[in-house]
Design a protein around this motif. Structure first.
Motif, PDB file in Angstrom:
ATOM      1  N   ALA A  55      28.403  32.446   7.576  1.00  0.00           N
ATOM      2  CA  ALA A  55      29.481  31.858   6.790  1.00  0.00           C
ATOM      3  C   ALA A  55      28.509  30.327   7.147  1.00  0.00           C
ATOM      4  O   ALA A  55      28.065  30.370   7.314  1.00  0.00           O
ATOM      5  CB  ALA A  55      30.743  31.683   6.435  1.00  0.00           C
ATOM      6  N   GLY A  56      29.919  29.333   5.304  1.00  0.00           N
ATOM      7  CA  GLY A  56      28.429  28.316   5.478  1.00  0.00           C
ATOM      8  C   GLY A  56      28.134  27.830   4.189  1.00  0.00           C
ATOM      9  O   GLY A  56      28.090  28.487   3.402  1.00  0.00           O
ATOM     10  N   ASP A  57      27.001  27.082   4.114  1.00  0.00           N
ATOM     11  CA  ASP A  57      26.099  26.257   3.799  1.00  0.00           C
ATOM     12  C   ASP A  57      24.323  26.832   3.869  1.00  0.00           C
ATOM     13  O   ASP A  57      24.152  26.417   3.858  1.00  0.00           O
ATOM     14  CB  ASP A  57      26.129  25.137   3.456  1.00  0.00           C
ATOM     15  N   MET A  58      24.460  27.959   4.575  1.00  0.00           N
ATOM     16  CA  MET A  58      23.670  28.146   5.241  1.00  0.00           C
ATOM     17  C   MET A  58      22.138  29.233   3.849  1.00  0.00           C
ATOM     18  O   MET A  58      21.159  29.333   4.511  1.00  0.00           O
ATOM     19  CB  MET A  58      23.728  29.078   6.587  1.00  0.00           C
ATOM     20  N   VAL A  59      22.714  29.249   3.082  1.00  0.00           N
ATOM     21  CA  VAL A  59      22.139  29.750   2.358  1.00  0.00           C
ATOM     22  C   VAL A  59      21.627  28.832   1.143  1.00  0.00           C
ATOM     23  O   VAL A  59      21.055  29.305   0.309  1.00  0.00           O
ATOM     24  CB  VAL A  59      22.827  30.939   1.109  1.00  0.00           C
ATOM     25  N   THR A  60      22.352  27.647   1.611  1.00  0.00           N
ATOM     26  CA  THR A  60      22.329  26.700   0.509  1.00  0.00           C
ATOM     27  C   THR A  60      20.712  26.682   0.457  1.00  0.00           C
ATOM     28  O   THR A  60      19.843  26.193   1.249  1.00  0.00           O
ATOM     29  CB  THR A  60      22.070  25.085   0.126  1.00  0.00           C
ATOM     30  N   GLY A  61      20.013  26.230  -0.553  1.00  0.00           N
ATOM     31  CA  GLY A  61      18.518  26.126  -1.095  1.00  0.00           C
ATOM     32  C   GLY A  61      17.226  27.095  -0.712  1.00  0.00           C
ATOM     33  O   GLY A  61      16.233  27.469  -0.651  1.00  0.00           O
ATOM     34  N   VAL A  62      17.939  28.672  -0.086  1.00  0.00           N
ATOM     35  CA  VAL A  62      17.524  29.554   0.497  1.00  0.00           C
ATOM     36  C   VAL A  62      17.680  30.875  -0.837  1.00  0.00           C
ATOM     37  O   VAL A  62      16.281  31.552  -1.023  1.00  0.00           O
ATOM     38  CB  VAL A  62      18.097  29.818   1.715  1.00  0.00           C
TER      39      VAL A  62
END
Length: 322
Positions: free
Chosen positions: A137-144
């Protein structure tokens, strides 16, 4: 490994019959039972926590994706003993095109998610699918994952109707592939390329490129430039299964796809998947899927939309016995 990765990504399926919308009011959390597939939640709005099994809660934010491994109970929403709890099946409604809506609380969508079930054929064997084995979870997909993917999902939910399931399936797959591709590129930068044991890459590529070939432990070990014993040991430690088990799973996955999507005779499918004939193929298929090839093809699960055999590549339909 780039070509192999591309081939693997094209095999990812999102179950078109397992979509749902979850609306969680602030101060509430929604619990989910253990599922036999990887569960994914795209967070379209809101923030909170994801807890899987007995693991510590993981925070998430808007425009993120939550990944829950198979056979794990989990909950999403407010953390703490003060939170109101709602079982996912306790309050549900049917939206357009068969989309199911679950709510925790009054129905307010302080947290809004689009959820689905994932089928990734090599998730048990390949190192770069490690993210499917642990809560994420979290912000790992930001910009991805492009923001347009989340926007399109939200738009589909607000006007659910004809074609919504197909659109959600395509959007989820786009987001997941973007995430896996980014993950792979990051691993390549850190490791200097290759998989966790680079000498295995040629053997792995050979299996993925042509699972139906007469692979043996000796032939795969030779491709890797290793002795039979060393190759078997390293392969098992890296992928959590023996090389021939890996080959078998790859063959059966191709066979299942051909059964679902074509009207090719079972004998031809058996040959195309690398089996000497229908009998050994049927035994292996029965052991894997708990039903024979004919029953699998005919089951009314909505996935058996077949392409007439004349539209299937001659490389598949005309392949000789192996």
């Amino acid at each position: 490994m780039r070509r192999t990765l591309d081939q693997l990504l094209t095999t990812i399926d999102v179950d078109p019959h397992a979509f749902s919308v979850c609306r969680i009011q602030t101060g509430w959390r929604m619990t989910f039972p253990a599922f036999a597939a990887v569960t994914i939640h795209f967070v379209l709005r809101g923030s909170g926590h994801l807890r899987v099994g007995a693991s510590p809660p993981i925070p998430f934010s808007p425009s993120s994706m939550l990944i829950v491994p198979t056979s794990e109970q989990h909950w999403v929403g407010e953390v703490g003993d003060h939170a109101e709890v709602r079982e996912s099946a306790d309050c549900c409604a049917l939206l357009g095109d068969g989309l199911v809506e679950f709510t925790a609380g009054s129905g307010a969508d302080d947290t809004l998610m689009l959820c689905g079930a994932l089928s990734a054929p090599y998730q048990d064997g390949l190192g770069f699918f490690d993210l499917l084995r642990a809560p994420t979870a979290g912000d790992m997909v930001t910009g991805v994952i492009p923001a347009s993917v989340f926007d399109a999902m939200a738009d589909e939910i607000t006007r659910a109707g004809f074609g919504t399931q197909a659109m959600c399936q395509a959007l989820m797959k786009q987001g997941l592939i973007a995430l896996l591709r980014d993950r792979r590129e990051r691993q390549t930068e850190l490791s200097g390329g290759g998989i966790s044991h680079p000498r295995l890459s040629k053997a792995l590529a050979a299996i993925i490129d042509n699972p139906a070939a007469p692979h043996t432990v000796d032939s795969l070990a030779s491709l890797s430039g290793m002795s039979r014993a060393s190759f078997s040991d390293h392969f098992s430690k890296t992928f959590g299964q023996g090389p021939i088990d890996f080959v078998q799973k790859a063959r059966l996955r191709i066979a299942a796809r051909l059964l679902r999507t074509t009207d090719l005779p079972i004998k031809v499918i058996a040959q195309s998947a690398g089996y000497a004939g229908p009998r050994p193929f049927s035994r292996a298929f029965q052991a894997k899927y708990d039903c024979g090839p004919a029953d699998y093809r005919s089951r009314p699960d909505g996935e058996n939309i077949r392409v007439p055999s004349q539209f299937v590549s001659s490389e598949v339909s005309d392949r000789p016995d192996q």
